[in-house]
Design a protein around this motif. Structure first.
Motif, PDB file in Angstrom:
ATOM      1  N   PRO A 127       0.795  -1.234   0.000  1.00 42.65           N
ATOM      2  CA  PRO A 127       0.000   0.000   0.000  1.00 42.65           C
ATOM      3  C   PRO A 127       0.826   1.282   0.000  1.00 42.65           C
ATOM      4  N   ILE A 128       1.938   1.290   0.717  1.00 35.59           N
ATOM      5  CA  ILE A 128       2.773   2.506   0.758  1.00 35.59           C
ATOM      6  C   ILE A 128       3.412   2.755  -0.599  1.00 35.59           C
ATOM      7  N   SER A 129       3.950   1.723  -1.191  1.00 37.58           N
ATOM      8  CA  SER A 129       4.600   1.854  -2.498  1.00 37.58           C
ATOM      9  C   SER A 129       3.619   2.288  -3.573  1.00 37.58           C
ATOM     10  N   ILE A 130       2.417   1.700  -3.569  1.00 37.15           N
ATOM     11  CA  ILE A 130       1.445   2.058  -4.608  1.00 37.15           C
ATOM     12  C   ILE A 130       0.912   3.468  -4.369  1.00 37.15           C
ATOM     13  N   VAL A 136       2.914   9.858  -8.196  1.00 34.27           N
ATOM     14  CA  VAL A 136       3.669  10.107  -9.427  1.00 34.27           C
ATOM     15  C   VAL A 136       2.720  10.131 -10.622  1.00 34.27           C
ATOM     16  N   TRP A 137       1.791   9.182 -10.646  1.00 35.36           N
ATOM     17  CA  TRP A 137       0.786   9.149 -11.719  1.00 35.36           C
ATOM     18  C   TRP A 137      -0.013  10.443 -11.756  1.00 35.36           C
ATOM     19  N   LEU A 138      -0.494  10.860 -10.593  1.00 33.93           N
ATOM     20  CA  LEU A 138      -1.325  12.055 -10.515  1.00 33.93           C
ATOM     21  C   LEU A 138      -0.563  13.298 -10.966  1.00 33.93           C
ATOM     22  N   LEU A 139       0.673  13.430 -10.509  1.00 33.41           N
ATOM     23  CA  LEU A 139       1.488  14.587 -10.887  1.00 33.41           C
ATOM     24  C   LEU A 139       1.730  14.603 -12.392  1.00 33.41           C
ATOM     25  N   THR A 140       2.015  13.433 -12.947  1.00 31.46           N
ATOM     26  CA  THR A 140       2.264  13.339 -14.392  1.00 31.46           C
ATOM     27  C   THR A 140       1.020  13.718 -15.188  1.00 31.46           C
ATOM     28  N   VAL A 141      -0.139  13.242 -14.747  1.00 32.74           N
ATOM     29  CA  VAL A 141      -1.389  13.547 -15.448  1.00 32.74           C
ATOM     30  C   VAL A 141      -1.713  15.035 -15.344  1.00 32.74           C
ATOM     31  N   ILE A 142      -1.494  15.614 -14.164  1.00 35.71           N
ATOM     32  CA  ILE A 142      -1.770  17.044 -13.980  1.00 35.71           C
ATOM     33  C   ILE A 142      -0.890  17.886 -14.896  1.00 35.71           C
ATOM     34  N   VAL A 143       0.386  17.529 -14.976  1.00 39.10           N
ATOM     35  CA  VAL A 143       1.339  18.301 -15.776  1.00 39.10           C
ATOM     36  C   VAL A 143       1.128  18.075 -17.272  1.00 39.10           C
ATOM     37  N   SER A 144       0.985  16.821 -17.671  1.00 35.39           N
ATOM     38  CA  SER A 144       0.908  16.489 -19.106  1.00 35.39           C
ATOM     39  C   SER A 144      -0.516  16.404 -19.642  1.00 35.39           C
ATOM     40  N   ARG A 145      -1.454  16.116 -18.740  1.00 36.53           N
ATOM     41  CA  ARG A 145      -2.856  15.868 -19.086  1.00 36.53           C
ATOM     42  C   ARG A 145      -3.032  14.603 -19.927  1.00 36.53           C
ATOM     43  N   VAL A 147      -3.412  10.676 -19.458  1.00 34.44           N
ATOM     44  CA  VAL A 147      -3.595   9.567 -18.527  1.00 34.44           C
ATOM     45  C   VAL A 147      -2.644   8.420 -18.869  1.00 34.44           C
ATOM     46  N   SER A 148      -2.485   8.168 -20.151  1.00 38.83           N
ATOM     47  CA  SER A 148      -1.624   7.072 -20.593  1.00 38.83           C
ATOM     48  C   SER A 148      -0.181   7.278 -20.156  1.00 38.83           C
ATOM     49  N   LEU A 149       0.324   8.490 -20.285  1.00 39.50           N
ATOM     50  CA  LEU A 149       1.696   8.785 -19.872  1.00 39.50           C
ATOM     51  C   LEU A 149       1.830   8.624 -18.364  1.00 39.50           C
ATOM     52  N   GLY A 150       0.823   9.086 -17.633  1.00 34.99           N
ATOM     53  CA  GLY A 150       0.841   8.926 -16.188  1.00 34.99           C
ATOM     54  C   GLY A 150       0.873   7.466 -15.782  1.00 34.99           C
ATOM     55  N   SER A 151       0.126   6.642 -16.501  1.00 32.26           N
ATOM     56  CA  SER A 151       0.074   5.214 -16.189  1.00 32.26           C
ATOM     57  C   SER A 151       1.432   4.552 -16.388  1.00 32.26           C
ATOM     58  N   MET A 152       2.096   4.887 -17.473  1.00 27.35           N
ATOM     59  CA  MET A 152       3.402   4.290 -17.753  1.00 27.35           C
ATOM     60  C   MET A 152       4.466   4.762 -16.767  1.00 27.35           C
ATOM     61  N   ILE A 153       4.501   6.046 -16.503  1.00 26.58           N
ATOM     62  CA  ILE A 153       5.492   6.580 -15.565  1.00 26.58           C
ATOM     63  C   ILE A 153       5.194   6.111 -14.147  1.00 26.58           C
ATOM     64  N   GLY A 154       3.906   6.009 -13.824  1.00 26.17           N
ATOM     65  CA  GLY A 154       3.525   5.538 -12.500  1.00 26.17           C
ATOM     66  C   GLY A 154       3.974   4.117 -12.235  1.00 26.17           C
ATOM     67  N   GLU A 203      -2.642  12.237 -29.251  1.00 24.66           N
ATOM     68  CA  GLU A 203      -3.213  11.573 -28.076  1.00 24.66           C
ATOM     69  C   GLU A 203      -4.184  12.507 -27.372  1.00 24.66           C
ATOM     70  N   LYS A 204      -5.365  11.980 -27.037  1.00 23.78           N
ATOM     71  CA  LYS A 204      -6.364  12.799 -26.347  1.00 23.78           C
ATOM     72  C   LYS A 204      -5.939  13.048 -24.902  1.00 23.78           C
ATOM     73  N   LYS A 205      -6.204  14.237 -24.432  1.00 20.05           N
ATOM     74  CA  LYS A 205      -5.866  14.577 -23.061  1.00 20.05           C
ATOM     75  C   LYS A 205      -7.030  14.244 -22.136  1.00 20.05           C
ATOM     76  N   VAL A 206      -6.862  14.486 -20.860  1.00 18.34           N
ATOM     77  CA  VAL A 206      -7.775  14.003 -19.841  1.00 18.34           C
ATOM     78  C   VAL A 206      -9.223  14.301 -20.176  1.00 18.34           C
ATOM     79  N   PHE A 207      -9.996  13.245 -20.456  1.00 17.73           N
ATOM     80  CA  PHE A 207     -11.430  13.314 -20.700  1.00 17.73           C
ATOM     81  C   PHE A 207     -11.818  14.371 -21.735  1.00 17.73           C
TER      82      PHE A 207
END
Length: 209
Positions: A127-130, A136-145, A147-154, A203-207
């Protein structure tokens, strides 16, 4: 022991393969495979049906992974409770649930990207690691918009965090480390088309529509 392993991985695969995104979209009169990106996962469902449905699918897909590592090993081992990150059966159940989501027998092996189901597996095991990887996922999505990039980096971040945070990642918990690496490779491979679209700028951005 062999019967427990066969039962566990089979049950986990079948649970992981339940295509909630497809089923809920069908209930709304839509074949999600023919809409948006054609993916049955939460992101595409969110784009097509709305964010509420995207969140519902994410939770349901996450629960598939959680059940596979939390409950399935208990069911196949009787009264034992071997749900620890160093238990091979638990790791295999988790991985098979993820494979089930990505390659569901119910939809001729054409499934989702496996991010939510993987999240469900690791939220029980580490749980701590995830939680850190989710940040990291959230920050990546916020910056890049993206979701796919956030998923890979996360997922890449998850491997690094497990190696740093978890005790004996190449010893007692080597199965857990191997699982994180295998899942990261799978998720990146499943996002090959997204990588191409990101590079092409399509690539489409968040929603976004």
């Amino acid at each position: 022991m062999i019967i427990s392993y066969i039962s566990g991985i089979t049950m986990s695969y079948l649970i992981g393969g339940i295509p909630f995104g497809y089923l809920i979209a069908v209930a709304k009169g839509i074949d999600i495979r023919k809409q948006g990106s054609g993916n049955i996962g939460a992101t595409n469902v969110g784009r097509v049906l709305g964010r509420k449905y995207g969140l519902i699918i994410f939770i349901l897909d996450m629960l598939k992974g959680f059940v596979a590592v939390f409950l399935v090993p208990v069911l196949v081992c009787g009264t034992k409770f071997p749900t620890t990150s160093d238990n091979l059966l638990v790791i295999l159940c988790g991985f098979c649930a993820i494979l089930g989501h990505a390659f569901p027998v119910y939809l001729r092996f054409k499934g989702g990207k496996a991010v939510a189901t993987s999240f469900g597996v690791f939220i029980w095991l580490v749980p701590i690691s995830i939680a850190i990887a989710f940040g990291v996922w959230l920050l990546t999505v916020i910056v890049s918009r993206y979701v796919s990039l956030g998923s890979m980096i996360g997922t890449l971040a998850l491997v690094g965090v497990i190696v740093v945070v978890v005790d004996s990642p190449f010893g007692d918990n080597m199965y857990l480390t191997a699982l994180s690496v295998a899942v990261t490779i799978l998720i990146i491979v499943r996002h090959t088309s997204n990588i191409k679209r990101i590079i092409a700028g399509t690539e489409k951005k968040v929603f976004s529509k």
